[in-house]
Scaffold this active site. Sequence first.
Site, short mmCIF file in Angstrom:
data_model
loop_
_atom_site.label_atom_id
_atom_site.label_comp_id
_atom_site.label_asym_id
_atom_site.label_seq_id
_atom_site.Cartn_x
_atom_site.Cartn_y
_atom_site.Cartn_z
N ASP A 28 0.86 -1.48 0.04
CA ASP A 28 0.11 -0.01 0.04
C ASP A 28 0.82 1.29 -0.02
O ASP A 28 2.12 1.20 0.24
CB ASP A 28 -0.93 0.06 1.36
CG ASP A 28 0.01 -0.01 2.45
OD1 ASP A 28 0.46 -1.07 3.01
OD2 ASP A 28 0.40 0.90 3.09
N ASP A 33 0.41 3.69 2.25
CA ASP A 33 0.25 4.26 3.37
C ASP A 33 -0.43 5.45 3.63
O ASP A 33 -1.85 5.37 2.94
CB ASP A 33 1.53 4.66 4.11
CG ASP A 33 1.73 4.74 5.74
OD1 ASP A 33 0.93 3.86 6.32
OD2 ASP A 33 2.33 5.74 6.26
N1 ADE Z 1 2.60 -3.11 6.92
C1 ADE Z 1 1.86 -3.03 5.59
N2 ADE Z 1 1.59 -1.78 5.17
C2 ADE Z 1 1.72 -1.09 6.36
C3 ADE Z 1 1.73 0.25 6.59
N3 ADE Z 1 1.23 1.23 5.78
N4 ADE Z 1 2.10 0.78 7.61
C4 ADE Z 1 2.75 -0.09 8.85
N5 ADE Z 1 3.03 -1.33 8.49
C5 ADE Z 1 2.63 -1.92 7.46
#
Ligand code: ADE
Length: 283
Positions: A220, A222
């Site tokens: 992703d 974030d």
């Molecule tokens: N693991 C996978 N995506 C994450 C994110 N955006 N923040 C923290 N840990 C993660």
Amino acid sequence: MAPSKVLVGVIGGSGLYHLDNLTFVKKVDVTTPWGKPSSPITISALPNGAEIAFISRHGPHHTITPSEVPVRANIAALKSLGVQAIVAFSAVGSLREEIAPGHFVIPDQIIDRTKGIRADTFFRGEGVVVHSMFGDPFSGQLNAFIKPRVEKILAELGGGAALHTGKTVVCMEGPAFSTRAESLMYRQWGGDIINMSVIPEAKLARECEIDYSLICTATDYDAWRVGEAPVTVEEVVKTLHTNAGNSRAVAAGILEEVYAHVSAGELTEIAGSMKFACITRAE
Ligand code: ADE
């Protein structure tokens, strides 16, 4: 003749609960002075007969949150089996446009946002003061060995999963994902990817003089992208399945060579690195 020691350990992260192309040997139920690991350790044989150890970081059914992973038990258990090098896998969020979901990252650096919260040393309360060397938190030699091999395997898979190297992983506490402001701040700090698991795993591996590398898969973007919804579990899970398949292909493609490299004594920097780490003076 097949090597008899379990020199290589693999830690599976979110989505990666087993490996492919291995022959099951046994499950070992280890208890350490720091309790039991996240899961019984699976010992499996590579096609050439060499044996490796596998632990599922969040438990076989993903029931252990990142903050509650018994990391000291995991690392101590692997050490007790003779493991000298760990290849760990982790799902991460991307803090950079060019690191798209599905891409792989082998980071060189860490920003620790869990300091003071997690049990991050074997030595606290032991009556000795120990400072490990952690300026380069990953094994430079193991990273250098696996990078071209991972890149080649991803190119052969052909699904567009690029490999990024020389990056910095931010380790946050969780369990909630970051706010938009935090996500933007991590970018300003120089963070490239974010997870909740690399600390204290990397620190404890160093205290055990185990070479440690992390192979990350982005799930992703974030929460930093303007005009886009911040990360959700639904989004993470969407890419998790593909990423785990690619991670298994990577593991299957590199482990024999990693084992041979370790067995040949080619990793020379971390073994012995704790020799002068204890500052407590003998009477
Ligand atoms: N693991 C996978 N995506 C994450 C994110 N955006 N923040 C923290 N840990 C993660």
